[in-house]
Scaffold this motif. Structure first.
Motif, short mmCIF file in Angstrom:
data_model
loop_
_atom_site.label_atom_id
_atom_site.label_comp_id
_atom_site.label_asym_id
_atom_site.label_seq_id
_atom_site.Cartn_x
_atom_site.Cartn_y
_atom_site.Cartn_z
N TRP A 73 96.96 15.87 93.31
CA TRP A 73 96.33 15.13 94.41
C TRP A 73 97.33 14.12 94.96
N LYS A 74 97.83 14.40 96.14
CA LYS A 74 98.88 13.56 96.72
C LYS A 74 98.43 12.12 96.91
N ARG A 75 97.18 11.94 97.28
CA ARG A 75 96.68 10.58 97.52
C ARG A 75 96.65 9.77 96.23
N ALA A 76 96.49 10.46 95.09
CA ALA A 76 96.42 9.75 93.81
C ALA A 76 97.79 9.35 93.28
N ARG A 77 98.82 10.08 93.67
CA ARG A 77 100.15 9.87 93.08
C ARG A 77 100.65 8.43 93.21
N PRO A 78 100.73 7.86 94.41
CA PRO A 78 101.30 6.50 94.51
C PRO A 78 100.50 5.46 93.74
N VAL A 79 99.16 5.60 93.70
CA VAL A 79 98.34 4.62 92.99
C VAL A 79 98.61 4.68 91.50
N LEU A 80 98.59 5.88 90.95
CA LEU A 80 98.77 6.04 89.51
C LEU A 80 100.20 5.71 89.08
N ILE A 81 101.18 6.14 89.85
CA ILE A 81 102.58 5.88 89.50
C ILE A 81 102.86 4.38 89.55
N GLN A 82 102.27 3.69 90.51
CA GLN A 82 102.47 2.24 90.61
C GLN A 82 101.92 1.53 89.36
N GLU A 83 100.75 1.97 88.90
CA GLU A 83 100.18 1.35 87.70
C GLU A 83 101.04 1.64 86.47
N LEU A 84 101.49 2.89 86.33
CA LEU A 84 102.34 3.24 85.20
C LEU A 84 103.66 2.48 85.23
N ALA A 85 104.25 2.36 86.41
CA ALA A 85 105.52 1.64 86.54
C ALA A 85 105.35 0.18 86.15
N ARG A 86 104.24 -0.43 86.57
CA ARG A 86 104.01 -1.83 86.21
C ARG A 86 103.86 -1.99 84.70
N HIS A 87 103.18 -1.04 84.08
CA HIS A 87 102.99 -1.10 82.64
C HIS A 87 104.32 -0.92 81.89
N LEU A 88 105.12 0.05 82.34
CA LEU A 88 106.42 0.29 81.71
C LEU A 88 107.35 -0.90 81.86
N GLU A 89 107.35 -1.50 83.03
CA GLU A 89 108.21 -2.66 83.25
C GLU A 89 107.79 -3.84 82.39
N ASP A 90 106.48 -4.01 82.20
CA ASP A 90 106.02 -5.09 81.31
C ASP A 90 106.47 -4.85 79.88
N GLN A 91 106.37 -3.58 79.43
CA GLN A 91 106.83 -3.26 78.08
C GLN A 91 108.34 -3.49 77.94
N ARG A 92 109.08 -3.08 78.94
CA ARG A 92 110.53 -3.27 78.91
C ARG A 92 110.88 -4.75 78.85
N ASP A 93 110.21 -5.55 79.66
CA ASP A 93 110.49 -7.00 79.67
C ASP A 93 110.17 -7.64 78.33
N ASP A 94 109.11 -7.17 77.68
CA ASP A 94 108.77 -7.71 76.36
C ASP A 94 109.86 -7.37 75.34
N LEU A 95 110.40 -6.16 75.44
CA LEU A 95 111.47 -5.76 74.53
C LEU A 95 112.75 -6.55 74.80
N LEU A 96 113.01 -6.84 76.06
CA LEU A 96 114.19 -7.64 76.40
C LEU A 96 114.07 -9.04 75.81
N LYS A 97 112.86 -9.59 75.81
CA LYS A 97 112.66 -10.91 75.23
C LYS A 97 112.88 -10.90 73.71
N GLU A 98 112.70 -9.71 73.10
CA GLU A 98 112.92 -9.59 71.67
C GLU A 98 114.40 -9.44 71.31
N GLY A 99 115.24 -9.35 72.35
CA GLY A 99 116.67 -9.27 72.11
C GLY A 99 117.27 -7.89 72.29
N LYS A 100 116.49 -6.91 72.73
CA LYS A 100 117.02 -5.57 72.96
C LYS A 100 117.90 -5.58 74.21
N ASP A 101 118.90 -4.71 74.23
CA ASP A 101 119.72 -4.59 75.45
C ASP A 101 118.93 -3.78 76.48
N PRO A 102 119.28 -3.88 77.77
CA PRO A 102 118.48 -3.26 78.83
C PRO A 102 118.28 -1.76 78.65
#
Length: 456
Positions: free
Chosen positions: A20-49
């Motif tokens: 469903w093309k209409r669903a793609r941008p909405v779902l991908i945006q939510e997943l990207a936000r979640h992944l970026e939050d997880q990545r930022d948390d790992l960076l705060k723990e001292g992991k390299d990018p």
């Protein structure tokens, strides 16, 4: 398949599984936000990018499985029942407009042919617009609500040159436009409330310029209901009771102004004549008196023919002893009354019941929507068509206050607009699984006046 180690690559793999093309941008945006939050948390723990991004992706699991599951859950929700009922009612309206064509006893073949072609074209165009609106993304209208409002005012200026079509457009579209305008000021405090009320004034003034009492009444009643609904949910951020109180204060202030200017007395006189048309049956009460005369001898079922049918279809009745018949066109706003007199009141009640089922169905599904802007759009559509139905029923049963067209039945242009509005409401239901409300931003702090007393 190569292992996906980056956020971009993982999201691309997920997106490929969502059909469903209409669903793609909405779902991908939510997943990207979640992944970026997880990545930022790992960076705060001292992991390299690079490692932080790899771990975030691995924690989300296989992208194909995630995308397949999202594709299964987030699919369009078909509304074939409501679409079918709308089409059937519009088809019945097309048939009735041809059947009760004549304002004169003997329409020519050319008139019947033109009316038939116009009704079929209306049904085709209305269906096309309904399906087009059905596949529309309502969130785009919500995001550009003020642009829609300004565009409507600009269109109003142009359509004032064609008041016949403008009446139908105004009656059916203005409440929706006002609803979008109102929602755009959510959480804007008293300034937002004031701008919301001010936005309704140009729409109401344009109704009065025509004049079109039916359109003005639909706009005022639906606008009041929508504003009270928004205030009751504290959408303005000023408090529920304060918002509702301010809304009612505006209403009573408007009524006081009408009373002071003398308009309210004139309106109340029209109401009295509508209730008792025999008081002025030679003038303003003539239509109501005639309708009451018709209804006095309408049985549950009847098929009129011959001279009786001609009298009904022409809308001609003997006004009084020794006076000539006065013809009235019963093929437009009074088409339901003509239908009842010709066939009995049972078919008319069945038609009104089917229309009521459609509106109630829309209302129940609309109130269940989690997407608040979509719920507001559905409420605006249901209020518009519901008020039109009530006004038309009152008109045809003899309460003649102002003209009113029965939705999906009376008027070619009116039917097209009605079908488009219903399609827009159904698009809210179709995309409910992916509808997301735009963040409204933090509430503005309420200003409070504090008075301190000191005794010396």
């Amino acid at each position: 398949m190569p292992e996906r180690k980056t956020i971009a690559a993982w999201l691309e793999a997920v997106q490929e599984q969502i059909r469903w093309k209409r669903a793609r941008p909405v779902l991908i945006q939510e997943l990207a936000r979640h992944l970026e939050d997880q990545r930022d948390d790992l960076l705060k723990e001292g992991k390299d990018p690079e490692e932080a991004e790899r771990l975030a992706v691995e924690d989300m699991g296989d992208p194909v499985e995630v995308g397949t599951e999202l594709d299964r859950v987030h699919r369009p929700r078909p509304q074939w029942g409501l679409l079918g009922l709308t089409f059937v009612l519009a088809a019945i309206g097309a048939f009735l407009r041809v059947e009760f064509l004549q304002a004169s006893p003997y329409p020519s073949r050319e008139q019947v042919l033109v009316k038939t072609l116009a009704s079929l074209a209306t049904l085709g165009l209305g269906t096309a617009l309904m399906m087009g609106a059905y596949f529309l993304d309502v969130s785009r209208l919500v995001r550009h609500a003020r642009t829609v409002y300004i565009g409507t005012l600009a269109m109003t200026v142009l359509l004032l040159l064609y008041p016949t079509y403008y009446n139908a457009l105004m009656t059916t579209l203005y409440p929706l436009v006002y609803a979008l305008w109102l929602y755009s000021f959510r959480n804007r405090g008293w300034k937002g409330f004031l701008l919301t009320i001010l936005g309704g004034i140009p729409l109401a003034v344009s109704c009065a310029v025509i004049p079109a009492m039916s359109g003005l009444s639909v706009l005022l009643f639906s606008g009041l209901a929508l504003t009270l609904y928004a205030a009751g949910r504290d959408w303005f951020g000023v408090g529920k009771l304060k918002g509702a109180g301010a809304t009612l204060a505006v209403v009573f202030g408007f009524l006081a102004y009408l009373l002071f200017m003398g308009y309210l007395n004139s309106f109340l006189l029209r109401v009295v004549i509508a209730l008792r048309p025999e008081l002025e049956r030679e003038h303003r009460g003539y239509m109501g008196w005639m309708l009451q005369t018709f209804w006095a001898d309408v049985p549950p079922l009847r098929r009129v023919s011959g001279e009786a049918a001609l009298s009904v279809n022409a809308g001609a009745r003997v006004f009084g002893a020794g006076q000539e018949m006065r013809p009235i066109d019963f093929s437009h706003d009074f088409l339901p009354a003509s239908m009842a007199v010709a066939w009995g009141w049972v078919p008319l009640l069945a038609l009104l019941a089917a229309l009521g089922v459609l509106l109630l169905w829309l209302l129940v599904k609309g109130l269940r929507q989690s997407y608040l802007p979509g719920r507001f759009v559905v409420l605006a559509v249901v209020l518009t068509l519901g008020l039109q139905t009530l006004f038309s029923a009152a008109l045809n049963f003899g309460f003649v206050l102002f003209s009113a067209s029965l939705p999906l039945v009376v008027g070619n242009f009116q039917t097209v607009v009605d079908m488009a509005l219903i399609g827009l409401a159904l698009s809210v239901f179709r995309g409910d699984s992916i509808a997301r409300e735009e963040p409204a931003g933090p509430l503005r702090p309420r200003k409070r006046l504090r008075v301190k007393f000191e005794y010396q």
